[in-house]
Design a protein around this motif. Structure first.
Motif, PDB file in Angstrom:
ATOM      1  N   PHE A 447       0.817  -1.223   0.000  1.00  0.00           N
ATOM      2  CA  PHE A 447       0.000   0.000   0.000  1.00  0.00           C
ATOM      3  C   PHE A 447       0.842   1.261   0.000  1.00  0.00           C
ATOM      4  CE2 PHE A 447       0.677  -1.092   4.394  1.00  0.00           C
ATOM      5  CZ  PHE A 447       0.882   0.114   5.039  1.00  0.00           C
ATOM      6  N   ARG A 448       2.114   1.127   0.338  1.00  0.00           N
ATOM      7  CA  ARG A 448       2.992   2.276   0.217  1.00  0.00           C
ATOM      8  C   ARG A 448       4.336   1.759  -0.251  1.00  0.00           C
ATOM      9  NH1 ARG A 448       4.245  -0.844   4.321  1.00  0.00           N
ATOM     10  NH2 ARG A 448       4.816  -0.138   6.387  1.00  0.00           N
ATOM     11  N   VAL A 449       5.050   2.578  -1.041  1.00  0.00           N
ATOM     12  CA  VAL A 449       6.381   2.146  -1.467  1.00  0.00           C
ATOM     13  C   VAL A 449       7.322   2.359  -0.290  1.00  0.00           C
ATOM     14  CG1 VAL A 449       6.055   2.556  -3.918  1.00  0.00           C
ATOM     15  CG2 VAL A 449       6.840   4.412  -2.479  1.00  0.00           C
ATOM     16  N   LEU A 450       8.250   1.473  -0.151  1.00  0.00           N
ATOM     17  CA  LEU A 450       9.162   1.568   0.983  1.00  0.00           C
ATOM     18  C   LEU A 450      10.508   2.091   0.518  1.00  0.00           C
ATOM     19  CD1 LEU A 450       8.236  -1.766   2.739  1.00  0.00           C
ATOM     20  CD2 LEU A 450       7.858   0.538   3.632  1.00  0.00           C
ATOM     21  N   PRO A 451      11.170   2.880   1.347  1.00  0.00           N
ATOM     22  CA  PRO A 451      12.469   3.401   0.947  1.00  0.00           C
ATOM     23  C   PRO A 451      13.536   2.306   0.997  1.00  0.00           C
ATOM     24  CG  PRO A 451      11.989   4.049   3.189  1.00  0.00           C
ATOM     25  CD  PRO A 451      10.793   3.294   2.706  1.00  0.00           C
ATOM     26  N   ALA A 452      14.556   2.477   0.180  1.00  0.00           N
ATOM     27  CA  ALA A 452      15.672   1.529   0.188  1.00  0.00           C
ATOM     28  C   ALA A 452      16.659   1.925   1.270  1.00  0.00           C
ATOM     29  CB  ALA A 452      16.352   1.554  -1.165  1.00  0.00           C
ATOM     30  N   ILE A 453      17.525   1.009   1.615  1.00  0.00           N
ATOM     31  CA  ILE A 453      18.587   1.340   2.562  1.00  0.00           C
ATOM     32  C   ILE A 453      19.603   2.229   1.843  1.00  0.00           C
ATOM     33  CG2 ILE A 453      20.486   0.345   3.900  1.00  0.00           C
ATOM     34  CD1 ILE A 453      18.559  -2.028   4.435  1.00  0.00           C
ATOM     35  N   ALA A 454      20.056   3.260   2.526  1.00  0.00           N
ATOM     36  CA  ALA A 454      20.901   4.271   1.872  1.00  0.00           C
ATOM     37  C   ALA A 454      22.250   3.690   1.443  1.00  0.00           C
ATOM     38  CB  ALA A 454      21.109   5.442   2.817  1.00  0.00           C
ATOM     39  N   GLU A 455      22.785   4.270   0.425  1.00  0.00           N
ATOM     40  CA  GLU A 455      24.085   3.860  -0.115  1.00  0.00           C
ATOM     41  C   GLU A 455      25.168   3.927   0.986  1.00  0.00           C
ATOM     42  OE1 GLU A 455      25.873   2.354  -3.464  1.00  0.00           O
ATOM     43  OE2 GLU A 455      23.764   2.822  -3.176  1.00  0.00           O
ATOM     44  N   VAL A 456      25.226   5.091   1.643  1.00  0.00           N
ATOM     45  CA  VAL A 456      26.217   5.277   2.711  1.00  0.00           C
ATOM     46  C   VAL A 456      25.483   5.721   3.969  1.00  0.00           C
ATOM     47  CG1 VAL A 456      28.322   6.476   3.411  1.00  0.00           C
ATOM     48  CG2 VAL A 456      27.863   6.069   0.969  1.00  0.00           C
ATOM     49  N   PRO A 457      25.554   4.944   5.051  1.00  0.00           N
ATOM     50  CA  PRO A 457      24.857   5.353   6.262  1.00  0.00           C
ATOM     51  C   PRO A 457      25.460   6.624   6.856  1.00  0.00           C
ATOM     52  CG  PRO A 457      26.222   3.435   6.706  1.00  0.00           C
ATOM     53  CD  PRO A 457      26.268   3.671   5.228  1.00  0.00           C
ATOM     54  N   PHE A 458      24.652   7.266   7.689  1.00  0.00           N
ATOM     55  CA  PHE A 458      25.081   8.537   8.279  1.00  0.00           C
ATOM     56  C   PHE A 458      26.388   8.370   9.043  1.00  0.00           C
ATOM     57  CE2 PHE A 458      25.048  11.728  11.714  1.00  0.00           C
ATOM     58  CZ  PHE A 458      24.913  12.884  10.963  1.00  0.00           C
ATOM     59  N   GLN A 484      17.087   6.690  10.576  1.00  0.00           N
ATOM     60  CA  GLN A 484      17.771   7.836   9.950  1.00  0.00           C
ATOM     61  C   GLN A 484      19.236   7.519   9.643  1.00  0.00           C
ATOM     62  OE1 GLN A 484      16.654  11.024  12.670  1.00  0.00           O
ATOM     63  NE2 GLN A 484      15.253  11.826  11.122  1.00  0.00           N
ATOM     64  N   ASP A 485      19.861   6.745  10.496  1.00  0.00           N
ATOM     65  CA  ASP A 485      21.258   6.385  10.256  1.00  0.00           C
ATOM     66  C   ASP A 485      21.404   5.609   8.943  1.00  0.00           C
ATOM     67  OD1 ASP A 485      23.935   5.794  10.474  1.00  0.00           O
ATOM     68  OD2 ASP A 485      23.810   4.813  12.444  1.00  0.00           O
ATOM     69  N   PHE A 486      20.533   4.615   8.753  1.00  0.00           N
ATOM     70  CA  PHE A 486      20.731   3.707   7.619  1.00  0.00           C
ATOM     71  C   PHE A 486      19.799   3.922   6.438  1.00  0.00           C
ATOM     72  CE2 PHE A 486      23.176   1.701  10.866  1.00  0.00           C
ATOM     73  CZ  PHE A 486      24.239   1.129  10.173  1.00  0.00           C
ATOM     74  N   VAL A 487      18.639   4.515   6.662  1.00  0.00           N
ATOM     75  CA  VAL A 487      17.691   4.669   5.544  1.00  0.00           C
ATOM     76  C   VAL A 487      17.571   6.132   5.112  1.00  0.00           C
ATOM     77  CG1 VAL A 487      15.349   4.207   4.741  1.00  0.00           C
ATOM     78  CG2 VAL A 487      16.412   2.669   6.401  1.00  0.00           C
ATOM     79  N   HIS A 488      17.503   7.027   6.075  1.00  0.00           N
ATOM     80  CA  HIS A 488      17.317   8.439   5.747  1.00  0.00           C
ATOM     81  C   HIS A 488      18.420   9.323   6.317  1.00  0.00           C
ATOM     82  CE1 HIS A 488      13.545   8.018   3.705  1.00  0.00           C
ATOM     83  NE2 HIS A 488      12.949   7.463   4.739  1.00  0.00           N
ATOM     84  N   PRO A 489      19.693   9.050   5.972  1.00  0.00           N
ATOM     85  CA  PRO A 489      20.774   9.896   6.499  1.00  0.00           C
ATOM     86  C   PRO A 489      20.643  11.344   6.044  1.00  0.00           C
ATOM     87  CG  PRO A 489      21.601   8.418   4.789  1.00  0.00           C
ATOM     88  CD  PRO A 489      20.208   7.975   5.099  1.00  0.00           C
ATOM     89  N   GLU A 490      19.962  11.557   4.920  1.00  0.00           N
ATOM     90  CA  GLU A 490      19.813  12.926   4.411  1.00  0.00           C
ATOM     91  C   GLU A 490      19.032  13.804   5.397  1.00  0.00           C
ATOM     92  OE1 GLU A 490      18.284  10.303   3.275  1.00  0.00           O
ATOM     93  OE2 GLU A 490      16.146  10.769   3.037  1.00  0.00           O
ATOM     94  N   GLN A 491      18.156  13.170   6.196  1.00  0.00           N
ATOM     95  CA  GLN A 491      17.411  13.970   7.190  1.00  0.00           C
ATOM     96  C   GLN A 491      18.346  14.496   8.272  1.00  0.00           C
ATOM     97  OE1 GLN A 491      14.222  11.388   8.512  1.00  0.00           O
ATOM     98  NE2 GLN A 491      13.269  11.336   6.485  1.00  0.00           N
ATOM     99  N   LEU A 492      19.310  13.660   8.662  1.00  0.00           N
ATOM    100  CA  LEU A 492      20.271  14.092   9.676  1.00  0.00           C
ATOM    101  C   LEU A 492      21.192  15.168   9.101  1.00  0.00           C
ATOM    102  CD1 LEU A 492      21.098  10.544  11.034  1.00  0.00           C
ATOM    103  CD2 LEU A 492      19.909  12.331  12.301  1.00  0.00           C
ATOM    104  N   GLU A 493      21.584  14.980   7.867  1.00  0.00           N
ATOM    105  CA  GLU A 493      22.417  15.998   7.213  1.00  0.00           C
ATOM    106  C   GLU A 493      21.686  17.336   7.170  1.00  0.00           C
ATOM    107  OE1 GLU A 493      24.600  15.339   3.575  1.00  0.00           O
ATOM    108  OE2 GLU A 493      24.574  13.162   3.942  1.00  0.00           O
ATOM    109  N   ALA A 494      20.408  17.259   6.843  1.00  0.00           N
ATOM    110  CA  ALA A 494      19.602  18.484   6.814  1.00  0.00           C
ATOM    111  C   ALA A 494      19.518  19.092   8.211  1.00  0.00           C
ATOM    112  CB  ALA A 494      18.205  18.177   6.280  1.00  0.00           C
ATOM    113  N   GLY A 495      19.435  18.230   9.200  1.00  0.00           N
ATOM    114  CA  GLY A 495      19.403  18.700  10.581  1.00  0.00           C
ATOM    115  C   GLY A 495      20.653  19.493  10.908  1.00  0.00           C
TER     116      GLY A 495
END
Lengths: 721, 209
Positions: A447-458, A484-495
């Motif tokens: 029902f929703r697309v899931l994000p992939a694990i990030a190329e490089v973790p935070f 956020q460490d492994f899937v959405h490191p970009e959020q931490l970078e934005a932080g």
């Protein structure tokens, strides 16, 4: 009632409920209307103080139940009442049947009593050859349908006027129109005849007042008054948890009970009865009166250090009214006899492990019940405790104990995440989403697309990203959480970007791991404890002013979950309290500590932006305003969404365990978002981002879903974009 | 302590919010006139909105048949002099006045008249000592319950009644009723319907002085 043998069977029943269109629309209407009517009823009242007062009253009374029972009995018997104490449900039913037989009563009228539902009293009395008629309209309806209640206060909320009209047509043997006013009057006239014939009336009670031996009953329809007045015998059945010391206690509780239950300032009738009242049909012009107190495990529960607070419950049903899962599946799938969050817990104690084992897994942990509870019961926490207890008693499922093992070992957990990144390549097609779901997930997850694990973790990016701040005003340790460490490191970078140039020195301790909430949610308390100890050591609390996290769920678990994991008086408990005192959400840190304002942002861009309040932020941390203040300060055009603080349906592991419910909750959420006309949706939890972004994408909505940090980073440096 | 006027205003607003019909009467005679007028102007026994012709099961129909042909006003427990004044008015209007044996009239009483012992402004609630069975039934089985509430007996909140109520509850055989609006339900589709097992309407006459 719970008849499912296993989780699979339970899920099948849930599916049936989800496909019931009438139920769904009735529940939706109610869920939207309830908060407003509740707020109106409580206008001018300091609700948190009242709740705290009720919790204190109930705790004090529960601590001396036996004493209160003795006092009540002494007063009531002095008035001529026979007081009975029933050890369990069967004993209560037997006592009441014996009263009927001894008094030569054959016909019984009954008003609403959840305690009688608990003991399945009617079944027993009918088996004894007695005729029992429920006189509360909703209860009469479900009695005629041979069903249990689907709500503690509104037992027939799952039925439509057409179903009731069909039922009443059968009863009166004449066609009745599906007109509500009229159907109500049919019940009035049909049941009036029953009071006349009855020899015995059975009521429940909301209060048993020890210092006078009086009982208090709150009702709306006026049936309980007739039940307690017309027949010559009156039996009142109640749990011993209904005992209070004085009338003042009862009046306090009654300030919250109707307001929380139905949004009424008071019910139409509150009836106070002391002993046998005058009754022309009774021997010597008085009633024969019996009061039956039901124990059924309550006295033991009152002594339980963790679960005693369950008995504070005043049976208002509000925990169901606000539950996003109840809203989807209705009461028959969200309880056995007792319904809603409190029902999940009471089922375990009153009706056993087998009835409770599937139910307790169906809590999304959004905390809405806890926030609305009239007695301040920590419902989500207790549901998890029961889940843990059941797993400890019956063995942990393989999936759950494997997860626990992995989470408790940071090195292993992170190695697995890195390996998963490589393994997912064929299914992402090089995009940041999982294009096709891997085999371990079922189609229901789609029902929703899931994000992939990030190329490089935070954590691997950190050496490069680490900001140099010479004279820091604040020293901060960043807790990332695993998503956020492994899937959405970009959020931490934005932080990091949004805090640039503000005098915040940030450290990222490498020894940190998952916060442990997923383990807790799976009922793996020991693993949750081990992870907590590791994180507390890793974060080196003494070297920072604040522990900032951009994940609301982590923040809430670190703040409230950690101290609860350890026993009072231990070193770990002390550590956890010191640790949790430093935890702060990203938005609160920027808003209240750094005090970031419009002057820190570029020129206003005015994009229409709405906000979803993560459960663990708005209720978990009681942070209702900071994210919205920041959105406005950053120059976005804020458009509030309806039901802003209602769960998005993610709930961590919940959404993979009950995907069909999660999907329906998400659908309602996205509809509310869409109605704002906003181009951007901001929230402050990576889990909510995952759910909402994936859902919007799957639905083809042109909506940009951002973590608050991303929105702020963009607004701080618009030139970069 | 709020003024009497504030209490009356608040009480009236809250009671009207829950469908009670509130009037102010200057004297007890005015109150009796009001009740008799109300009874005289009322349709006799209207069990159903649609009237008594609506088909029901046999026992329910039989009970309905026990209702008196004339309009019935039940006023139990009145002081002798008051009862005489009411009886006179009833006779003049062809209303049947009953004071007791209300059990025999479960098929329908048009109006039940009682006094209220106190009023609670915060919720628009009447407090009525209903330990006497006839008083109790008058407030339960009448189609319209009319209560006379002396203005001076209105208090701000239920807490203000804790002492007298505590004393009432200590009396064996006590039956004290808090009554707020007419009987109601929202059990079918959560649609509010007024008039279920208790009165279909509640009229409150606030008696000045």
């Amino acid at each position: 009632m719970q008849t499912a043998r296993d989780l699979k069977g339970y899920k099948k029943e849930i599916q049936g409920a989800l496909e019931n269109d009438f139920l769904r629309s009735a529940m939706d209407k109610f869920a939207v209307a309830y908060p407003a009517s509740r707020a109106r009823a409580f206008a001018g009242i300091d609700v948190p103080s009242l709740v705290a007062e009720i919790a204190a009253i109930k705790d004090a009374n529960l601590a001396r139940l036996d004493e209160l029972l003795a006092e009540f009995t002494r007063h009531a018997e002095a008035c001529g009442v026979k007081v009975h104490l029933a050890e369990d449900a069967e004993a209560a039913n037997r006592i009441i049947a014996e009263i009927a037989h001894a008094g030569g009563a054959h016909r019984i009228v009954k008003s609403k009593s959840m305690t009688a539902e608990e003991t399945l009293l009617n079944h027993h009395l009918e088996a004894e050859g007695l005729e029992v008629v429920e006189t509360d309209l909703g209860e009469w309806i479900i009695q005629l349908r041979h069903e249990g209640p689907s709500h503690m206060v509104m037992p027939a909320i799952h039925l439509s006027r057409h179903q009731v009209a069909d039922l009443f047509s059968e009863v009166t043997r004449t066609r009745q129109d599906a007109e509500i006013e009229r159907l109500v009057k049919v019940s009035r006239r049909e049941l009036r005849a029953r009071y006349v014939e009855a020899d015995m009336g059975i009521t429940g009670a909301n209060f048993a007042i020890a210092d006078t031996g009086a009982i208090g009953i709150t009702t709306n329809e006026g049936n309980a008054r007739l039940v307690a007045t017309l027949p010559r015998i009156h039996v009142a059945l109640m749990g011993i948890d209904k005992l209070v010391s004085t009338l003042t206690d009862a009046l306090r509780i009654n300030r919250a009970l109707p307001r929380n239950a139905t949004g009424q300032k008071i019910t139409s009738y509150v009836t106070w009865i002391t002993g046998p009242v005058a009754c022309a049909a009774g021997p010597e012009g008085r009633k024969e009166m019996h009061i039956v107190f039901l124990d059924n495990g309550r006295r033991a529960l009152a002594r339980d250090p963790i679960f005693a607070q369950v008995l504070r419950c005043v049976r208002c049903g509000a925990c169901a009214n606000v539950c996003p899962v109840y809203r989807m599946v209705g009461g028959h799938q969200y309880g056995h006899i007792y319904i809603g969050a409190i029902g999940l817990i009471l089922t375990y104690f009153f009706h056993g492990r087998d009835k409770a084992r599937n139910l307790v897994q169906n809590c999304i942990n959004c905390g809405a019940c806890k926030a609305v509870c009239a007695a301040g019961i920590d419902l989500p926490h207790l549901i998890k405790e029961i889940h843990t207890r059941i797993q400890d008693e019956t063995g942990h499922p393989l999936q759950s104990s494997m997860l626990a093992k992995v989470l408790a070992n940071r090195g292993l957990f992170h190695r697995l995440l890195r390996a998963a990144r490589v393994a997912q390549k064929p299914i992402t097609g090089g995009t940041p989403y999982l294009r096709h779901l891997p085999m371990i997930f079922s189609k229901e997850q789609n029902f929703r697309v899931l994000p992939a694990i990030a190329e490089v973790p935070f954590r691997d990016r950190w050496p490069v990203l680490r900001p140099r701040v010479e004279r820091p005003r604040w020293r901060v340790a960043l807790f990332s959480g695993c998503v956020q460490d492994f899937v959405h490191p970009e959020q931490l970078e934005a932080g990091l970007k949004s805090m640039e140039g503000l005098g915040v020195r940030v450290e990222f301790p490498m020894g940190q791991s998952c916060c442990g909430l997923p383990a807790q949610m799976m009922g793996e308390k020991e693993a949750a404890r081990r992870v907590a100890i590791q994180n507390m050591a890793a974060m080196a609390t003494e070297r920072c002013d604040y522990i900032v996290t951009l994940c609301a769920s982590c923040a809430s678990h670190l703040t409230h979950g950690y101290p609860k994991l350890f026993t009072e008086g231990t070193e770990e408990k002390r550590l956890a309290q010191a640790f949790s005192a430093k935890v702060i959400s990203f938005s609160r840190f920027l808003s209240e500590v750094v005090k970031i304002g419009p002057e820190h942002f570029g020129p206003a861009v005015g994009v229409k932006t709405t906000y979803h309040a993560p459960c663990h932020l708005c209720r978990g941390l009681e942070e209702h305003e900071a994210p919205k203040a920041l959105i406005k300060a950053a120059g976005m055009d804020f458009a509030p969404a309806a039901e802003e603080e209602t769960c998005c349906g993610f709930g961590g592991t919940y959404s993979s365990k009950f995907p069909t419910i999660s999907a329906q909750i998400l659908e309602l959420k996205l509809a509310d978002i869409e109605r704002t006309g906003a181009a951007v949706l901001v929230t402050e939890c990576p889990g909510c981002v995952m759910q909402l972004r994936g859902g919007a994408k799957r639905a083809g909505m042109p909506l940009k879903v951002l973590h608050l940090a991303e929105a702020l980073a963009e607004a701080r440096a618009p030139a970069d974009k | 302590m709020p003024s009497r006027e504030t209490l009356v205003t608040e009480f009236t607003a809250r009671a009207e919010e829950v469908s009670a019909v509130v009037s102010t009467v200057a004297s007890i005679d005015a109150a009796l006139d009001h009740v008799v007028d109300l009874c005289a102007g009322k349709e006799a026994c209207q069990w159903l909105l649609a009237g008594c012709e609506a088909p029901l099961s046999a026992p329910a129909e039989n009970l309905c048949a026990t209702a008196a042909a004339a309009k019935v006003l039940a006023a139990p427990g009145l002081a002798e002099d008051l009862r005489d004044r009411l009886a006179q008015r009833c006779r003049a209007n062809g209303i049947h006045l009953v004071e007791g044996s209300l059990r025999q009239r479960l098929g329908g009483i048009d109006i039940g008249l009682t006094f209220a012992d106190a009023g609670i402004a915060e919720t628009g609630t009447l407090v009525i000592d209903s330990s006497d069975e006839e008083t109790r039934l008058a407030t339960m089985i009448s189609e319209v319950h009319v209560a006379i509430l002396p203005a001076g007996k209105i208090v701000a909140t239920a807490d203000d009644l804790a002492v007298p109520l505590g004393q009432a509850l200590a009396r064996p055989g006590n039956f004290t009723a808090f009554i707020t609006g007419a009987s109601r339900t929202a059990d079918i589709e959560r649609v509010l319907a007024i008039g279920v097992h208790g009165p279909l309407a509640l009229h409150i006459l606030i008696l000045e002085d």
